[in-house]
Design a protein around this motif. Structure first.
Motif, PDB file in Angstrom:
ATOM      1  N   LEU A   1      11.657 -34.423   9.322  1.00  0.00           N
ATOM      2  CA  LEU A   1      11.228 -33.046   9.532  1.00  0.00           C
ATOM      3  C   LEU A   1      10.474 -32.515   8.316  1.00  0.00           C
ATOM      4  CD1 LEU A   1      11.357 -30.586  11.455  1.00  0.00           C
ATOM      5  CD2 LEU A   1      13.453 -29.897  10.237  1.00  0.00           C
ATOM      6  N   SER A   2       9.218 -32.071   8.552  1.00  0.00           N
ATOM      7  CA  SER A   2       8.396 -31.454   7.511  1.00  0.00           C
ATOM      8  C   SER A   2       7.926 -30.093   7.997  1.00  0.00           C
ATOM      9  CB  SER A   2       7.178 -32.326   7.183  1.00  0.00           C
ATOM     10  OG  SER A   2       7.566 -33.586   6.697  1.00  0.00           O
ATOM     11  N   VAL A   3       7.834 -29.124   7.070  1.00  0.00           N
ATOM     12  CA  VAL A   3       7.416 -27.780   7.446  1.00  0.00           C
ATOM     13  C   VAL A   3       6.468 -27.203   6.403  1.00  0.00           C
ATOM     14  CG1 VAL A   3       9.577 -27.312   8.677  1.00  0.00           C
ATOM     15  CG2 VAL A   3       9.323 -26.604   6.296  1.00  0.00           C
ATOM     16  N   VAL A   4       5.631 -26.287   6.876  1.00  0.00           N
ATOM     17  CA  VAL A   4       4.837 -25.424   6.005  1.00  0.00           C
ATOM     18  C   VAL A   4       4.978 -24.022   6.575  1.00  0.00           C
ATOM     19  CG1 VAL A   4       2.561 -24.869   5.093  1.00  0.00           C
ATOM     20  CG2 VAL A   4       3.186 -27.255   5.479  1.00  0.00           C
ATOM     21  N   GLY A   5       5.620 -23.141   5.811  1.00  0.00           N
ATOM     22  CA  GLY A   5       5.852 -21.789   6.303  1.00  0.00           C
ATOM     23  C   GLY A   5       5.375 -20.751   5.317  1.00  0.00           C
ATOM     24  N   ALA A   6       4.976 -19.585   5.825  1.00  0.00           N
ATOM     25  CA  ALA A   6       4.487 -18.520   4.958  1.00  0.00           C
ATOM     26  C   ALA A   6       4.754 -17.169   5.594  1.00  0.00           C
ATOM     27  CB  ALA A   6       2.990 -18.686   4.701  1.00  0.00           C
ATOM     28  N   TYR A   7       4.997 -16.173   4.746  1.00  0.00           N
ATOM     29  CA  TYR A   7       5.066 -14.782   5.175  1.00  0.00           C
ATOM     30  C   TYR A   7       4.418 -13.933   4.094  1.00  0.00           C
ATOM     31  CZ  TYR A   7       6.651 -10.008   5.746  1.00  0.00           C
ATOM     32  OH  TYR A   7       6.671  -8.645   5.862  1.00  0.00           O
ATOM     33  N   THR A   8       3.640 -12.920   4.517  1.00  0.00           N
ATOM     34  CA  THR A   8       2.981 -12.020   3.577  1.00  0.00           C
ATOM     35  C   THR A   8       3.157 -10.584   4.030  1.00  0.00           C
ATOM     36  OG1 THR A   8       1.265 -13.693   3.188  1.00  0.00           O
ATOM     37  CG2 THR A   8       0.831 -11.462   2.398  1.00  0.00           C
ATOM     38  N   TYR A   9       3.581  -9.742   3.108  1.00  0.00           N
ATOM     39  CA  TYR A   9       3.513  -8.298   3.298  1.00  0.00           C
ATOM     40  C   TYR A   9       2.459  -7.772   2.337  1.00  0.00           C
ATOM     41  CZ  TYR A   9       4.449  -3.340   2.731  1.00  0.00           C
ATOM     42  OH  TYR A   9       4.298  -1.986   2.638  1.00  0.00           O
ATOM     43  N   SER A  10       1.464  -7.064   2.843  1.00  0.00           N
ATOM     44  CA  SER A  10       0.365  -6.549   2.020  1.00  0.00           C
ATOM     45  C   SER A  10       0.186  -5.064   2.288  1.00  0.00           C
ATOM     46  CB  SER A  10      -0.952  -7.274   2.338  1.00  0.00           C
ATOM     47  OG  SER A  10      -0.866  -8.648   2.070  1.00  0.00           O
ATOM     48  N   ASP A  11       0.266  -4.273   1.240  1.00  0.00           N
ATOM     49  CA  ASP A  11      -0.070  -2.856   1.311  1.00  0.00           C
ATOM     50  C   ASP A  11      -1.299  -2.658   0.437  1.00  0.00           C
ATOM     51  OD1 ASP A  11      -0.077  -0.153   1.751  1.00  0.00           O
ATOM     52  OD2 ASP A  11       1.549   0.290   0.344  1.00  0.00           O
ATOM     53  N   ALA A  12      -2.477  -2.768   1.047  1.00  0.00           N
ATOM     54  CA  ALA A  12      -3.749  -2.781   0.315  1.00  0.00           C
ATOM     55  C   ALA A  12      -4.525  -1.523   0.660  1.00  0.00           C
ATOM     56  CB  ALA A  12      -4.551  -4.025   0.685  1.00  0.00           C
ATOM     57  N   LYS A  13      -4.678  -0.621  -0.325  1.00  0.00           N
ATOM     58  CA  LYS A  13      -5.253   0.685  -0.044  1.00  0.00           C
ATOM     59  C   LYS A  13      -6.194   1.147  -1.154  1.00  0.00           C
ATOM     60  CE  LYS A  13      -1.296   2.472   2.606  1.00  0.00           C
ATOM     61  NZ  LYS A  13      -0.232   3.512   2.648  1.00  0.00           N
ATOM     62  N   PHE A  14      -7.086   2.071  -0.766  1.00  0.00           N
ATOM     63  CA  PHE A  14      -7.862   2.821  -1.746  1.00  0.00           C
ATOM     64  C   PHE A  14      -6.973   3.924  -2.325  1.00  0.00           C
ATOM     65  CE2 PHE A  14     -11.344   0.864   0.490  1.00  0.00           C
ATOM     66  CZ  PHE A  14     -12.309   0.687  -0.501  1.00  0.00           C
ATOM     67  N   ARG A  15      -7.052   4.104  -3.620  1.00  0.00           N
ATOM     68  CA  ARG A  15      -6.284   5.162  -4.267  1.00  0.00           C
ATOM     69  C   ARG A  15      -7.127   6.413  -4.495  1.00  0.00           C
ATOM     70  NH1 ARG A  15      -3.347   3.310  -9.437  1.00  0.00           N
ATOM     71  NH2 ARG A  15      -2.065   5.137  -8.930  1.00  0.00           N
ATOM     72  N   ASP A  16      -8.450   6.262  -4.356  1.00  0.00           N
ATOM     73  CA  ASP A  16      -9.363   7.386  -4.542  1.00  0.00           C
ATOM     74  C   ASP A  16     -10.339   7.443  -3.379  1.00  0.00           C
ATOM     75  OD1 ASP A  16      -8.534   8.188  -7.301  1.00  0.00           O
ATOM     76  OD2 ASP A  16      -9.275   6.189  -7.796  1.00  0.00           O
ATOM     77  N   THR A  17     -10.870   8.606  -3.137  1.00  0.00           N
ATOM     78  CA  THR A  17     -11.934   8.766  -2.155  1.00  0.00           C
ATOM     79  C   THR A  17     -13.250   8.358  -2.790  1.00  0.00           C
ATOM     80  OG1 THR A  17     -10.780  10.550  -1.009  1.00  0.00           O
ATOM     81  CG2 THR A  17     -13.174  10.420  -0.726  1.00  0.00           C
ATOM     82  N   VAL A  18     -13.935   7.403  -2.176  1.00  0.00           N
ATOM     83  CA  VAL A  18     -15.170   6.885  -2.767  1.00  0.00           C
ATOM     84  C   VAL A  18     -16.407   7.259  -1.959  1.00  0.00           C
ATOM     85  CG1 VAL A  18     -13.963   4.987  -3.877  1.00  0.00           C
ATOM     86  CG2 VAL A  18     -14.972   4.633  -1.623  1.00  0.00           C
ATOM     87  N   SER A  19     -16.218   7.777  -0.746  1.00  0.00           N
ATOM     88  CA  SER A  19     -17.351   8.230   0.057  1.00  0.00           C
ATOM     89  C   SER A  19     -16.823   9.168   1.134  1.00  0.00           C
ATOM     90  CB  SER A  19     -18.088   7.052   0.700  1.00  0.00           C
ATOM     91  OG  SER A  19     -17.319   6.474   1.734  1.00  0.00           O
ATOM     92  N   GLY A  20     -17.723   9.639   1.978  1.00  0.00           N
ATOM     93  CA  GLY A  20     -17.309  10.534   3.036  1.00  0.00           C
ATOM     94  C   GLY A  20     -16.436   9.879   4.085  1.00  0.00           C
ATOM     95  N   THR A  21     -16.499   8.563   4.197  1.00  0.00           N
ATOM     96  CA  THR A  21     -15.713   7.848   5.216  1.00  0.00           C
ATOM     97  C   THR A  21     -14.622   6.967   4.619  1.00  0.00           C
ATOM     98  OG1 THR A  21     -17.372   6.081   5.249  1.00  0.00           O
ATOM     99  CG2 THR A  21     -17.600   7.837   6.875  1.00  0.00           C
ATOM    100  N   VAL A  22     -14.772   6.571   3.365  1.00  0.00           N
ATOM    101  CA  VAL A  22     -13.758   5.747   2.696  1.00  0.00           C
ATOM    102  C   VAL A  22     -12.961   6.665   1.784  1.00  0.00           C
ATOM    103  CG1 VAL A  22     -13.310   3.743   1.257  1.00  0.00           C
ATOM    104  CG2 VAL A  22     -15.264   3.745   2.824  1.00  0.00           C
ATOM    105  N   VAL A  23     -11.790   7.060   2.263  1.00  0.00           N
ATOM    106  CA  VAL A  23     -11.001   8.071   1.565  1.00  0.00           C
ATOM    107  C   VAL A  23      -9.710   7.453   1.049  1.00  0.00           C
ATOM    108  CG1 VAL A  23     -11.970   9.899   3.010  1.00  0.00           C
ATOM    109  CG2 VAL A  23      -9.836   8.799   3.699  1.00  0.00           C
TER     110      VAL A  23
END
Length: 721
Positions: free
Chosen positions: A594-616
């Protein structure tokens, strides 16, 4: 202690004589170096590599999240590209790359330039094949101390096959769904005790589940190794690789219009093409030569040097979809073309020394890198004539969604005001020092710093019609970058470690493709990336390990509009992003069966500043799900029969940083069956998307979203002589 100076991220060809076991950072190692090459061929787990620290270091003693995709895993999963091979790696996702290049997303940061081969930068925007590699090494977080500028959220390094005095004769034929045909070979031939040659090659021709999309590629990679006495090894290599395909930009989104009216991709048949496939060719020709020299002065002092010259010729043309109308009945079609020529000459020199100061032992790395990268870029916009006598044309047309696959042989390509036409030179001079300090059997300290001098010169070659005579045409920017790395390792047992680490890297304003300098940004500071990480690594048994990492990656100096509500306002470097997350992985053989390759990822990836009218502030980064996981399990019956099941789960992702369009989460199931027909002949069948799940793979923006493949089959026959 015997330490070999192996090639950057590539093990040195071995001799026939066995050496005494040695101790490396608390691990017992046989031979001249940790033999990651041998492990890669037979298992899913690698014990140690040289690339992470530029020294022979067990992975359990590297204060950083590192994942290895071995050639065994690549073969079992029938993966032929980097995008396919990283599906079971935590913290790494893919973007569409406009259908003409690989784009990976490391810890929320997308890149087309953080690709390396044997530790040397390989950064042109293209697709890469896996026919000639021993393994993929994926490094998370900023990696400037070892690899130089960039490596903003991580990077991938291909470790190639070289002549190594091990007789190998292997051929593989593959066929499958959508007229897929592929052939590759690997011939490693010792000529004498002091010389060996190896040749690898591939040819592939395939259609696609996307209508009228196909690709053709071939590669050829001979290498030769020579022993010049007992302590010196020289390896020469050359590769020609060519990839030709149709650039496919996927499907547009349903009309939404605001962040409060989030929509998804247009609901169309999975194969429906938007644009002109005949008018969207892309090709890359790569010619690269390498020279690697290693000399061992003693068991504790080694020098190695690698030189790589690469010449890239890249062209692509896109006739692709823009936005759909509000009624969902028609879609905008646009076009442009882009050509890149790049020549890289890079030389790396590393000196490894081991010594003691009283009870404290040191593994010292002192190195230097010199390089020159010359790049020419030319972009033309596509215009659609509105009649047979129209020689000007319009920049876009509207076509019915039901007739989105068009043919327009009359397009006119010419420069416009925003079309790039530049020539640039980047000169690199870097020096670095790192010390791996064994304070005791339980504590290790890693301290390193790299100084990098980067001089970027770009000439804007656009005509006077687009560049006023008073506007600057020559840009000359020098960056002096200091990139530190620090780590503390606690080893409660020889096969386990707990670490805390910090690293920093920069991305100059020229960007990862060197073409981003302008009058608006030439005086601005480069983007800065800082990574804080705590992790645990445990080799539960010699063939199986588990790892966990908790990290925070901060990006600063992101360009932002001085007035976010005014698109015409100037940009200034005040923006910030942050990715916080958890990465878990398990890899290797639990039992002989028995061989395995397992992975789990939690990602909280956000802008901290408003950089344009649509990217806030608070917007999530594109192509990054909050939760993702994967598990590949292979069972070997012991009677020449093996089977494997793979499950991939990705949560909801946004197609762009404005968060207007989201791609639904999905679960995909893959499977494989392998049968040894004889000692030298293996039959393999792989099935992708067994349950025929309808899902979306990735995006380039809100209107370029790629549907995933329906159920697809591959059958391969591998012969060894």
């Amino acid at each position: 202690m015997a330490l070999s100076a192996t090639a950057q991220a590539q093990e040195t060809p071995r001799g026939n004589a066995a050496r005494e076991p040695v101790r490396i950072q608390g691990a017992t190692v046989y031979g001249t170096a940790i033999d990651a090459t041998a492990e890669s061929q037979g298992t899913y787990k690698v014990t140690g590599i040289t690339g992470a620290m530029r020294t022979d270091t067990p992975l359990v003693d590297v204060p950083q999240a590192v994942n290895i995709v071995t050639v065994k895993q690549i073969q079992d999963q029938a993966a032929n590209s980097i995008g396919e091979a990283v599906r079971y790696v935590p913290g790494v996702f893919a973007a569409q790359g406009e259908g003409n290049r690989e784009t990976l997303v490391f810890r929320g940061n997308s890149t087309t330039g953080d690709f390396f081969v044997d530790g040397v930068r390989d950064d042109v925007q293209t697709y890469r094949d896996l026919y000639n590699i021993e393994r993929l090494e994926i490094y998370k977080g900023p990696n400037a101390m070892i690899f130089g500028r960039g490596g903003i959220g991580g990077l991938v390094n291909r470790v190639t096959k070289v002549a190594n005095w091990n007789a190998v004769r292997e051929f593989r034929l593959e066929g499958g769904s959508f007229n897929n045909t592929r052939a590759q070979f690997d011939l490693d031939m010792p000529l004498s005790q002091s010389a060996a040659v190896r040749v690898t090659g591939v040819y592939q021709n395939s259609d696609n589940y996307r209508d009228d999309v196909n690709f053709n590629r071939w590669g050829f990679n001979p290498t030769a190794s020579f022993r010049l006495g007992a302590n010196t090894t020289v390896t020469l290599g050359y590769e020609h690789f060519q990839d030709d395909r149709i650039a496919d930009r996927g499907v547009p989104a349903r009309f939404g219009g605001s962040a409060t009216n989030v929509v998804g991709p247009l609901d169309t048949p999975r194969g429906q093409f938007f644009g002109d496939p005949v008018g969207s060719p892309t090709f890359t020709n790569t010619d690269a030569g390498t020279l690697y020299i290693e000399h061992r002065f003693s068991n504790t002092l080694t020098l190695r040097n690698r030189t790589r010259y690469a010449d890239y010729d890249k062209f692509y043309r896109n006739v692709f979809p823009g936005a759909a109308n509000a009624a969902g009945t028609s879609v905008t079609i646009l076009a442009y073309e882009h050509a890149t020529q790049r020549r890289n000459l890079i030389n790396q020199t590393d000196l490894n020394a081991e010594f003691s100061t009283g009870p404290i032992t040191h593994t010292l790395l002192v190195g230097a890198e010199l390089g020159r990268q010359e790049t020419e870029n030319l972009r033309n916009e596509g215009f659609f004539p509105m009649s047979s006598v129209d020689s000007v044309g319009t920049s876009s047309i509207l076509v019915p969604i039901t007739a989105s696959n068009i043919r327009r042989s009359d397009l006119i390509y010419r420069p416009a005001a925003n079309s790039g036409n530049n020539a640039g030179v980047l000169e690199i001079a870097a020096g670095y020092v790192q010390d791996q300090i064994a304070l005791s059997s339980m504590f290790q300290l890693i301290l390193g710093i790299r100084y990098e001098y980067l001089n970027t010169r770009v000439t804007d070659r656009r005509s006077a019609a687009f560049v006023p005579a008073t506007q600057q045409r020559e840009f000359d920017v020098t960056d002096n970058l200091w990139s530190p790395r620090a780590g503390l390792i606690f080893k409660p047992a020889e096969n386990a470690s707990i670490y805390a680490a910090y690293s920093r890297t920069y991305l100059p304003r020229g960007g990862d493709q060197l073409a981003g300098l302008s009058i608006a940004n030439q005086s601005l500071d480069p983007e800065k990336y800082q990574n804080y990480e705590v992790g645990v690594k445990w080799d539960i048994n010699p063939g199986f390990n588990v790892t966990a990492a908790v990290f925070r990656l901060d990006r600063s100096n992101v360009l932002a509009l001085s007035d976010p509500n005014n698109a015409a306002s100037r940009t200034i470097p005040i923006g910030r992003q942050r990715t916080e997350g958890v990465e878990l992985s398990a890899q290797g053989s639990i039992t002989d069966q028995l061989s395995v390759v397992g992975a789990y990822t939690y990602s909280d990836a956000k802008f901290r500043d408003t950089v344009s009218g649509t990217v806030v502030a608070g917007n999530q980064l594109a192509n990054v799900p909050k939760h993702s996981g994967s598990l590949w399990t292979r069972f070997n019956s012991g009677a020449g029969l093996s089977g494997a099941i793979g499950v991939i789960r990705q949560g909801r992702r946004f197609a762009s940083t404005d968060n207007f369009v989201s791609m639904p989460g999905y679960t995909r199931v893959d499977a494989a069956a392998l049968c040894d027909l004889s000692e030298r002949l293996t039959l393999q069948v792989n099935v992708e998307n067994v349950l025929n799940t309808h899902y979306f793979l990735y995006a380039n923006n809100n209107n370029n979203i790629t549907p995933g493949s329906p159920t697809a089959f591959k059958a391969g026959l591998t012969a060894r002589f």
